[in-house]
Design a protein around this motif. Structure first.
Motif, PDB file in Angstrom:
ATOM      1  N   ALA A   1       0.745  10.132  -4.043  1.00  0.00           N
ATOM      2  CA  ALA A   1       1.107   8.965  -3.299  1.00  0.00           C
ATOM      3  C   ALA A   1       2.391   8.297  -3.671  1.00  0.00           C
ATOM      4  O   ALA A   1       3.422   8.087  -2.889  1.00  0.00           O
ATOM      5  CB  ALA A   1       0.006   7.838  -3.427  1.00  0.00           C
ATOM      6  N   HIS A   2       2.856   8.326  -5.057  1.00  0.00           N
ATOM      7  CA  HIS A   2       3.977   7.771  -5.546  1.00  0.00           C
ATOM      8  C   HIS A   2       5.213   8.409  -5.325  1.00  0.00           C
ATOM      9  O   HIS A   2       6.173   8.271  -4.958  1.00  0.00           O
ATOM     10  CB  HIS A   2       3.739   7.354  -7.018  1.00  0.00           C
TER      11      HIS A   2
ATOM     12  N   ASP B 132       0.781  -1.310   0.023  1.00  0.00           N
ATOM     13  CA  ASP B 132      -0.077   0.031   0.181  1.00  0.00           C
ATOM     14  C   ASP B 132       0.805   1.352   0.066  1.00  0.00           C
ATOM     15  O   ASP B 132       1.860   1.292   0.498  1.00  0.00           O
ATOM     16  CB  ASP B 132      -1.040  -0.027   1.293  1.00  0.00           C
ATOM     17  N   TYR B 133       0.384   2.231  -0.596  1.00  0.00           N
ATOM     18  CA  TYR B 133       0.685   3.487  -0.569  1.00  0.00           C
ATOM     19  C   TYR B 133       0.755   4.030   1.004  1.00  0.00           C
ATOM     20  O   TYR B 133      -0.027   3.382   1.774  1.00  0.00           O
ATOM     21  CB  TYR B 133       0.407   4.518  -1.248  1.00  0.00           C
TER      22      TYR B 133
ATOM     23  N   LEU C 275       6.692   8.329  -1.872  1.00  0.00           N
ATOM     24  CA  LEU C 275       7.612   7.192  -1.293  1.00  0.00           C
ATOM     25  C   LEU C 275       9.042   7.827  -1.903  1.00  0.00           C
ATOM     26  O   LEU C 275      10.081   7.590  -1.186  1.00  0.00           O
ATOM     27  CB  LEU C 275       7.180   6.180  -2.151  1.00  0.00           C
TER      28      LEU C 275
ATOM     29  N   SER D 170      11.091   2.789   2.943  1.00  0.00           N
ATOM     30  CA  SER D 170      10.121   3.346   1.812  1.00  0.00           C
ATOM     31  C   SER D 170      10.902   2.912   0.393  1.00  0.00           C
ATOM     32  O   SER D 170      10.259   2.763  -0.503  1.00  0.00           O
ATOM     33  CB  SER D 170      10.617   4.938   1.795  1.00  0.00           C
TER      34      SER D 170
ATOM     35  N   LYS E 176       9.409  -0.354  -0.302  1.00  0.00           N
ATOM     36  CA  LYS E 176       7.959  -0.370  -0.490  1.00  0.00           C
ATOM     37  C   LYS E 176       7.834   0.361  -1.806  1.00  0.00           C
ATOM     38  O   LYS E 176       6.969  -0.394  -2.743  1.00  0.00           O
ATOM     39  CB  LYS E 176       7.399   0.687   0.475  1.00  0.00           C
ATOM     40  N   TYR E 177       8.757   1.131  -2.378  1.00  0.00           N
ATOM     41  CA  TYR E 177       8.695   1.543  -3.828  1.00  0.00           C
ATOM     42  C   TYR E 177       8.978   0.506  -4.758  1.00  0.00           C
ATOM     43  O   TYR E 177       8.139   0.286  -5.858  1.00  0.00           O
ATOM     44  CB  TYR E 177       9.859   2.838  -3.860  1.00  0.00           C
TER      45      TYR E 177
ATOM     46  N   ARG F 209      -4.948   2.680  -2.524  1.00  0.00           N
ATOM     47  CA  ARG F 209      -4.730   4.005  -2.268  1.00  0.00           C
ATOM     48  C   ARG F 209      -5.430   4.644  -1.297  1.00  0.00           C
ATOM     49  O   ARG F 209      -6.498   5.100  -1.514  1.00  0.00           O
ATOM     50  CB  ARG F 209      -4.444   4.682  -3.733  1.00  0.00           C
TER      51      ARG F 209
END
Length: 226
Positions: free
Chosen positions: A87-88, A25-26, A91, A208, A211-212, A225
């Protein structure tokens, strides 16, 4: 490394452990702006920048000030926009602020070590090597943690998270209190606090960045999102 990031297409999202779903998830939109503000204006601007400027160590100021300015400009650009649309980018910001914050607090750690009488180049070289090894080790831990899809991991009790959130500012205030009592004790406490903060920013960076990559390599899993 890719095989540790990519999840087999046979898995559906609801078949994954909760920790893995959360990493796909973001960051929650109702929390992300607060996170950006705390990292930028509290940890970097207040706890790092003010002591660094007052130290007068020009070489460290020249190294870290561009990082601080870049983090602040990016944070402001994110804060004035809707978190649903960034959101993107958030990250990437946390990746950059993670490495920037880690470098900044490592610099403060070295500065306080120097003020404490440590002038050995070998010591500072070893600190730098330890810093790099810690980043690699921390990222490896992230890879290992989320590559195990059937492990059940005990969740951290909420009280531990709350305790951790007050330890750093409490230690920071304590250091200023003991400053009037013993300079050597104050230096030791500040060294400890800044090492903890450097480690915290390394965790921000590696979590982070993982996650990315995790989201990037698993497009077959619907990302929530929020």
């Amino acid at each position: 490394m890719k095989h540790l990031l990519k999840i087999d297409p046979k898995y559906r999202r609801n078949q994954l452990p909760v920790k893995v779903q959360m990493q796909l998830d973001y960051f929650p939109v109702h929390q992300v702006k607060f996170m950006v503000a705390v990292i930028t204006f509290l940890l970097i601007d207040l706890i790092f920048l003010i002591p660094m400027i007052f130290s007068g160590v020009k070489i460290l100021i020249y190294i870290t000030l561009p990082l601080v300015i870049a983090v602040n400009l990016w944070a402001i650009a994110l804060l004035v926009r809707s978190p649903e649309r960034t959101a993107h980018e958030m990250l990437l910001f946390f990746c950059f602020s993670g490495i920037a914050g880690a470098v900044c607090f490592l610099s403060l750690t070295m500065m306080y070590a120097y003020f404490g009488g440590i002038e050995s180049l070998e010591y500072f070289f070893m600190m730098l090597m330890l810093f790099l090894v810690t980043i690699v080790w921390s990222f490896y831990k992230q890879l290992n943690k989320y590559s195990k899809l059937k492990d059940r991991v005990k969740e951290t009790p909420a009280w531990q998270g709350n305790l951790y959130s007050i330890v750093i500012p409490a230690a920071y205030l304590f250091a200023h209190f003991v400053l009037g009592l013993s300079e050597s004790i104050a230096l030791f406490v500040m060294l400890t606090v800044y090492l903890i903060l450097a480690g915290s920013f390394i965790l921000i960076l590696t979590k982070s960045f993982h996650k990315y990559l995790f989201i990037k390599y698993n497009p077959h899993l619907k990302v929530n999102r929020r």
